[in-house]
Design an enzyme around this catalytic site. Structure first.
Site, PDB file in Angstrom:
ATOM      1  N   HIS A  38     -22.457 -51.520 -23.545  1.00 19.61           N
ATOM      2  CA  HIS A  38     -21.152 -52.021 -23.993  1.00 19.61           C
ATOM      3  C   HIS A  38     -20.016 -51.217 -23.361  1.00 19.61           C
ATOM      4  CE1 HIS A  38     -21.071 -55.243 -27.028  1.00 19.61           C
ATOM      5  NE2 HIS A  38     -22.324 -54.902 -27.274  1.00 19.61           N
ATOM      6  N   ALA A  92     -15.676 -48.669 -32.573  1.00 24.52           N
ATOM      7  CA  ALA A  92     -17.126 -48.884 -32.526  1.00 24.52           C
ATOM      8  C   ALA A  92     -17.720 -48.544 -33.885  1.00 24.52           C
ATOM      9  CB  ALA A  92     -17.737 -48.001 -31.445  1.00 24.52           C
ATOM     10  N   ASP A  94     -15.684 -53.735 -33.159  1.00 28.11           N
ATOM     11  CA  ASP A  94     -16.959 -54.331 -32.746  1.00 28.11           C
ATOM     12  C   ASP A  94     -18.095 -53.469 -33.289  1.00 28.11           C
ATOM     13  OD1 ASP A  94     -18.824 -55.954 -31.554  1.00 28.11           O
ATOM     14  OD2 ASP A  94     -18.183 -55.561 -29.504  1.00 28.11           O
TER      15      ASP A  94
END
Length: 184
Positions: A56, A40, A90
């Site tokens: 998420h 992340a 991501d």
């Protein structure tokens, strides 16, 4: 993703905001059958971002090891990408934003990331926003960021074995492309 037939080890998943790119990338990782590592790049600087991060986390569910890293993606990839694992980053857009606000050398950091991606010997998925398909921003900072994101996406796309564009939740394979003999 690793594909024994073609030797591909990495995939860039591009798309616009809410295009389904993260969901697609997570599904790709889940279908691999490998241990799932989620990197992340976002940080919760306010309540709205904290809510997005929580959403998420709920979306991807259990079964993921999460690593939070806002700057050193090449280091994370070199440490975490190994046999039996798939690493999902991501997203590159938040990483670029982090670099920009920290006044880092974006071109140098991009080059390091591309080098790390090219050296991978195991599966990695990178998620990034395609920000150049909308209107021209009305201010210098936004135009500069859009341009930097476009360059980053081009460089990472060149380094990756596969590039997938996601729109409305539907994936389109861009690379490798059997129709590369485009001419007039």
């Amino acid at each position: 993703m690793v594909n024994e037939r073609t030797g591909l080890r990495s995939a860039l998943v591009l798309g616009g905001t809410r295009s389904g790119k993260s969901r697609f990338a997570e599904g790709l990782a889940a279908r691999s059958g490998l241990q799932k590592i989620y990197v992340a790049t976002g940080a919760a600087f306010d309540a709205e971002m904290a809510d997005r991060i929580a959403a998420h986390q709920r979306q991807r569910g259990d079964g993921w090891q999460t690593i939070e890293e806002q700057f050193d993606l090449p280091g994370v990839l070199s440490r975490e990408c190994r046999a039996g694992r798939v690493v999902l980053v991501d997203c590159l857009t938040l990483w670029l934003s982090n670099l920009t606000f920290a006044e880092k050398d974006v071109a140098a950091e991009t080059a390091k990331l591309c080098e790390a991606v090219r050296a991978l010997s195991s599966a990695c998925i990178l998620v990034s926003n395609e920000v150049g398909m909308g209107i021209v921003p009305d201010n210098r900072l936004s135009r500069s960021f859009r341009d930097a994101q476009g360059r980053l996406n081009q460089d990472i796309a060149e380094a990756c074995g596969q590039v997938i564009f996601v729109a409305a939740g539907l994936p389109l394979l861009i690379k490798p492309n059997p129709h590369t003999d485009i001419s007039l």
